[in-house]
Design a protein around this motif. Structure first.
Motif, PDB file in Angstrom:
ATOM      1  N   LEU A  71       0.837  -1.194   0.000  1.00 52.68           N
ATOM      2  CA  LEU A  71       0.000   0.000   0.000  1.00 52.68           C
ATOM      3  C   LEU A  71       0.873   1.245   0.000  1.00 52.68           C
ATOM      4  O   LEU A  71       1.933   1.246   0.636  1.00 52.68           O
ATOM      5  N   PRO A  72       0.478   2.274  -0.715  1.00 48.68           N
ATOM      6  CA  PRO A  72      -0.800   2.468  -1.413  1.00 48.68           C
ATOM      7  C   PRO A  72      -0.856   1.922  -2.829  1.00 48.68           C
ATOM      8  O   PRO A  72      -1.841   2.169  -3.535  1.00 48.68           O
ATOM      9  N   ASP A  73       0.177   1.185  -3.287  1.00 50.42           N
ATOM     10  CA  ASP A  73       0.188   0.727  -4.681  1.00 50.42           C
ATOM     11  C   ASP A  73      -1.035  -0.108  -5.021  1.00 50.42           C
ATOM     12  O   ASP A  73      -1.508  -0.089  -6.166  1.00 50.42           O
ATOM     13  N   ALA A  74      -1.546  -0.853  -4.043  1.00 47.11           N
ATOM     14  CA  ALA A  74      -2.728  -1.689  -4.325  1.00 47.11           C
ATOM     15  C   ALA A  74      -3.895  -0.845  -4.802  1.00 47.11           C
ATOM     16  O   ALA A  74      -4.703  -1.304  -5.637  1.00 47.11           O
ATOM     17  N   TRP A  75      -4.027   0.387  -4.304  1.00 52.22           N
ATOM     18  CA  TRP A  75      -5.159   1.228  -4.704  1.00 52.22           C
ATOM     19  C   TRP A  75      -5.017   1.731  -6.132  1.00 52.22           C
ATOM     20  O   TRP A  75      -5.998   2.208  -6.724  1.00 52.22           O
ATOM     21  N   ASP A  76      -3.799   1.643  -6.691  1.00 54.19           N
ATOM     22  CA  ASP A  76      -3.633   1.936  -8.116  1.00 54.19           C
ATOM     23  C   ASP A  76      -4.042   0.735  -8.974  1.00 54.19           C
ATOM     24  O   ASP A  76      -4.440   0.897 -10.127  1.00 54.19           O
ATOM     25  N   VAL A  77      -3.941  -0.460  -8.406  1.00 59.80           N
ATOM     26  CA  VAL A  77      -4.361  -1.678  -9.106  1.00 59.80           C
ATOM     27  C   VAL A  77      -5.883  -1.743  -9.188  1.00 59.80           C
ATOM     28  O   VAL A  77      -6.466  -2.039 -10.235  1.00 59.80           O
ATOM     29  N   ALA A  78      -6.538  -1.461  -8.077  1.00 64.83           N
ATOM     30  CA  ALA A  78      -7.999  -1.472  -8.021  1.00 64.83           C
ATOM     31  C   ALA A  78      -8.447  -0.680  -6.798  1.00 64.83           C
ATOM     32  O   ALA A  78      -7.728  -0.621  -5.795  1.00 64.83           O
ATOM     33  N   GLY A  79      -9.610  -0.091  -6.881  1.00 65.50           N
ATOM     34  CA  GLY A  79     -10.131   0.651  -5.748  1.00 65.50           C
ATOM     35  C   GLY A  79     -10.650  -0.275  -4.667  1.00 65.50           C
ATOM     36  O   GLY A  79     -10.863  -1.472  -4.890  1.00 65.50           O
ATOM     37  N   PRO A  80     -10.874   0.251  -3.461  1.00 61.39           N
ATOM     38  CA  PRO A  80     -11.380  -0.576  -2.365  1.00 61.39           C
ATOM     39  C   PRO A  80     -12.664  -1.325  -2.706  1.00 61.39           C
ATOM     40  O   PRO A  80     -12.824  -2.483  -2.306  1.00 61.39           O
ATOM     41  N   ALA A  81     -13.579  -0.701  -3.429  1.00 61.49           N
ATOM     42  CA  ALA A  81     -14.837  -1.374  -3.771  1.00 61.49           C
ATOM     43  C   ALA A  81     -14.574  -2.617  -4.609  1.00 61.49           C
ATOM     44  O   ALA A  81     -15.232  -3.654  -4.424  1.00 61.49           O
ATOM     45  N   ARG A  82     -13.621  -2.535  -5.521  1.00 59.82           N
ATOM     46  CA  ARG A  82     -13.298  -3.704  -6.349  1.00 59.82           C
ATOM     47  C   ARG A  82     -12.611  -4.769  -5.512  1.00 59.82           C
ATOM     48  O   ARG A  82     -12.848  -5.978  -5.711  1.00 59.82           O
ATOM     49  N   PHE A  83     -11.772  -4.382  -4.575  1.00 59.32           N
ATOM     50  CA  PHE A  83     -11.148  -5.367  -3.686  1.00 59.32           C
ATOM     51  C   PHE A  83     -12.201  -6.064  -2.823  1.00 59.32           C
ATOM     52  O   PHE A  83     -12.083  -7.258  -2.537  1.00 59.32           O
ATOM     53  N   LEU A  84     -13.227  -5.326  -2.404  1.00 56.08           N
ATOM     54  CA  LEU A  84     -14.294  -5.953  -1.625  1.00 56.08           C
ATOM     55  C   LEU A  84     -15.035  -6.996  -2.455  1.00 56.08           C
ATOM     56  O   LEU A  84     -15.364  -8.082  -1.963  1.00 56.08           O
TER      57      LEU A  84
END
Length: 283
Positions: A71-84
């Motif tokens: 993190l925060p690189d994961a949020w560039d891969v996909a937003g929190p809603a998509r991770f959920l």
């Protein structure tokens, strides 16, 4: 029924998350660089696009640099809603593979009632997970409720560790000594270096909590027992609300499920929580 006995059941159901082949496939498809990016992205997603500092504080025992690699690189891969959505997709696939029956409607109803009573004040992971919409499918509703219960208990455990003046690495060292866990494995699982681990051991020895061989002293064992007692006491509310009959029924329904998952979920073979439902549950 003690809160810790119930924890083994709902923790095992929750633990199909993050490390199953289905979960890894979903996060790989998103573009995550390695399993740990998928883990931190999925588990932190209820908090929104949280910073590594916030996630390190909430998760407590991971080294800050381990979190910062994800993190925060994961949020560039996909937003929190998509991770959920991804974590529900992975959970759905893992449960469909490992359970011969998904007839868990009664267990889900009881777990949801318990989760609605789980303490959230001062417990950010519990609050964030309980605020999520409840899935329609009973096996996913059960998972969501179990997740809220385990994060509420975990948040309470962190509070007990803070009250005991145990830093993140110190808590791991003391826990590992108590449960006879391999130190190299625990360091790898939580990102601590050997020198940092040794420094924590020395600090605990200075407090009279570890002996010269790295084992627990009587004071160390007493502190560990106190932390677990406080954790259990802070996790009783859901089961008080469910009542003795409801709690007993929840345990009855989830025991065979936890035993099956304990046998089939490879992530349960060795884990940093020292949880083994096959050994710890009847049947």
């Amino acid at each position: 029924m003690e809160p810790r006995d119930l924890w083994v059941r709902f923790e095992t159901y929750h633990d199909v998350t993050y490390f199953s082949p289905e979960s890894r496939a979903v996060t790989d498809a998103l573009g995550c660089k390695g399993g740990w990016m998928g883990y931190f992205g999925q588990r932190a997603a209820p908090l929104g696009a949280a910073s590594p500092e916030v996630v390190t504080a909430a998760f407590y025992n991971f080294h800050p640099r381990m979190v910062a690699r994800a993190l925060p690189d994961a949020w560039d891969v996909a937003g929190p809603a998509r991770f959920l959505r991804a974590r529900l997709e992975g959970v759905d696939g893992a449960l469909r593979r490992m359970l011969t029956s998904l007839d868990v409607a009664e267990a889900a109803e009881l777990a949801v009632r318990a989760a609605e009573a789980a303490p959230t004040a001062g417990r950010v992971l519990a609050a964030a997970n309980r605020a999520l919409p409840l899935p329609d499918e009973p096996h996913l509703a059960l998972w969501q409720a179990c997740t809220t219960l385990r994060e509420s208990r975990g948040d309470g455990h962190v509070a007990a560790l803070v009250a005991a003046d145990l830093g993140p690495c110190e808590a791991l060292v003391l826990f590992s000594a108590d449960k006879a866990l391999d130190a190299a494995y625990m360091r790898s699982a939580r990102g601590w270096s050997e020198p940092e681990w040794r420094e924590a051991e020395a600090a605990l020895a200075d407090r009279g909590l570890l002996d010269g061989d790295g084992g627990l002293t009587p004071a160390g064992r007493a502190l560990r027992e106190d932390v677990e007692r406080r954790t259990d006491e802070a996790a009783t509310r859901p089961w008080e609300v469910l009542g003795p009959a409801g709690t007993a029924r929840f345990a009855e329904l989830t025991t065979p499920i936890a035993l099956r998952l304990g046998r089939l979920n490879e992530a349960m073979r060795t884990n940093p929580m020292a949880i083994d439902p096959v050994a710890q549950l009847p049947g």
